[in-house]
Write an enzyme that holds these catalytic residues in place. Structure first.
Site, PDB file in Angstrom:
ATOM      1  N   HIS A  67       0.833  -1.215   0.000  1.00 35.62           N
ATOM      2  CA  HIS A  67       0.000   0.000   0.000  1.00 35.62           C
ATOM      3  C   HIS A  67       0.861   1.256   0.000  1.00 35.62           C
ATOM      4  CE1 HIS A  67      -3.042  -2.937   0.844  1.00 35.62           C
ATOM      5  NE2 HIS A  67      -3.972  -2.011   0.673  1.00 35.62           N
ATOM      6  N   GLU A  86      -8.195   7.752  -6.463  1.00 33.52           N
ATOM      7  CA  GLU A  86      -9.569   8.188  -6.185  1.00 33.52           C
ATOM      8  C   GLU A  86      -9.846   8.184  -4.681  1.00 33.52           C
ATOM      9  OE1 GLU A  86     -11.338   6.349 -10.335  1.00 33.52           O
ATOM     10  OE2 GLU A  86     -12.166   5.600  -8.438  1.00 33.52           O
ATOM     11  N   GLN A  88      -7.717   8.392  -2.145  1.00 38.41           N
ATOM     12  CA  GLN A  88      -6.962   9.422  -1.419  1.00 38.41           C
ATOM     13  C   GLN A  88      -7.557  10.803  -1.679  1.00 38.41           C
ATOM     14  OE1 GLN A  88      -2.890   9.246  -0.643  1.00 38.41           O
ATOM     15  NE2 GLN A  88      -2.612   7.098  -1.191  1.00 38.41           N
ATOM     16  N   ILE A 121      -5.330   2.611   6.115  1.00 38.31           N
ATOM     17  CA  ILE A 121      -6.694   2.901   6.569  1.00 38.31           C
ATOM     18  C   ILE A 121      -7.574   3.027   5.328  1.00 38.31           C
ATOM     19  CG2 ILE A 121      -6.358   5.422   6.575  1.00 38.31           C
ATOM     20  CD1 ILE A 121      -8.045   5.467   9.194  1.00 38.31           C
ATOM     21  N   CYS A 122      -8.843   2.634   5.468  1.00 34.61           N
ATOM     22  CA  CYS A 122      -9.764   2.753   4.337  1.00 34.61           C
ATOM     23  C   CYS A 122     -10.146   4.229   4.182  1.00 34.61           C
ATOM     24  CB  CYS A 122     -10.991   1.885   4.580  1.00 34.61           C
ATOM     25  SG  CYS A 122     -12.194   2.022   3.257  1.00 34.61           S
ATOM     26  N   ALA A 123      -9.531   4.891   3.201  1.00 36.31           N
ATOM     27  CA  ALA A 123      -9.677   6.340   3.074  1.00 36.31           C
ATOM     28  C   ALA A 123     -11.120   6.737   2.763  1.00 36.31           C
ATOM     29  CB  ALA A 123      -8.735   6.859   1.985  1.00 36.31           C
TER      30      ALA A 123
HETATM   31  C1  2AL Z   1      -4.731   3.671   1.100  1.00 35.19           C
HETATM   32  C2  2AL Z   1      -5.027   3.694  -0.269  1.00 35.19           C
HETATM   33  O1  2AL Z   1      -4.200   3.732  -1.178  1.00 35.19           O
HETATM   34  N1  2AL Z   1      -6.369   3.675  -0.374  1.00 35.19           N
HETATM   35  C3  2AL Z   1      -6.898   3.638   0.868  1.00 35.19           C
HETATM   36  O2  2AL Z   1      -8.106   3.607   1.126  1.00 35.19           O
HETATM   37  N2  2AL Z   1      -5.869   3.640   1.767  1.00 35.19           N
HETATM   38  N3  2AL Z   1      -3.456   3.694   1.569  1.00 35.19           N
HETATM   39  C4  2AL Z   1      -3.146   3.667   2.900  1.00 35.19           C
HETATM   40  N4  2AL Z   1      -1.828   3.704   3.205  1.00 35.19           N
HETATM   41  O3  2AL Z   1      -4.021   3.609   3.765  1.00 35.19           O
END
Ligand code: 2AL
Length: 174
Positions: A67, A86, A88, A121-123
């Site tokens: 990730h 998208e 982020q 984390i789920c952005a």
């Molecule tokens: C990310 C990502 O690329 N998309 C997301 O929801 N979270 N990356 C991260 N390090 O949490």
């Protein structure tokens, strides 16, 4: 695309279409292809989660390492995957002010130094304020707790990516 169309996909197409439901880990789609036919999208997602859960801890950490950092180098250089870009942007990671950007960069580095894998984390399920707070709070956790927490977040990201690709299960006809 509905689940019947997914089940009919040849291996190459299946991996082309579903290969990034877990970020930069097409091996996940490649592995679950042999478990088809899936009775539903829920069943496909469950097989993906089974595959992830069966990995040794080093494999789970490997998934986390695939990730990109939030608001990190890939975002700045335009090399994020389409999905990550998208996600982020949705959480405002592409529009941090300079104080926020420095804080996120510093906390991301501290996190990686402490755990050896990046903060995930789920952005799409969190806004900027939540992300900044959790980045700081989760830095205090134990490594095993964070490994498990990061994997939970990977599964949430996967859930939303799958929903964007495959029609959700039709309710039972009465
Ligand atoms: C990310 C990502 O690329 N998309 C997301 O929801 N979270 N990356 C991260 N390090 O949490």
């Amino acid at each position: 695309m509905d689940i019947a169309a997914v089940n009919a996909l040849p291996y190459e197409d299946f991996v082309d279409i579903l290969g990034n439901v877990v970020e930069k880990c097409p091996i996940v789609a490649a592995a679950v292809w042999s478990r088809r036919p899936f009775v539903s999208l829920t069943a496909l997602e469950a097989r993906i989660n089974d595959f992830i859960d069966a990995l040794p801890e080093s494999g789970k950490e490997g998934i986390l390492r695939c990730h990109p950092d939030l608001a990190g180098r890939d975002l700045q250089s335009g090399t994020l995957t389409r999905e990550s870009c998208e996600e982020q942007a949705r959480a405002g990671m592409d529009a941090l002010n300079s104080a926020e950007a420095s804080r996120v960069a510093w906390l991301n580095e501290e996190y990686k130094k402490r755990f050896g894998f990046p903060f995930v984390i789920c952005a799409r399920m969190n806004d900027k304020a939540d992300i900044l707070r959790q980045l700081s709070e989760r830095n205090q956790n134990e490594r095993a707790v964070e490994r498990a927490r990061g994997i939970e977040e990977v599964k949430k990201i996967c859930h939303l990516r799958l929903q964007g690709l495959v029609l959700t299960d039709a309710p039972n006809k009465l």
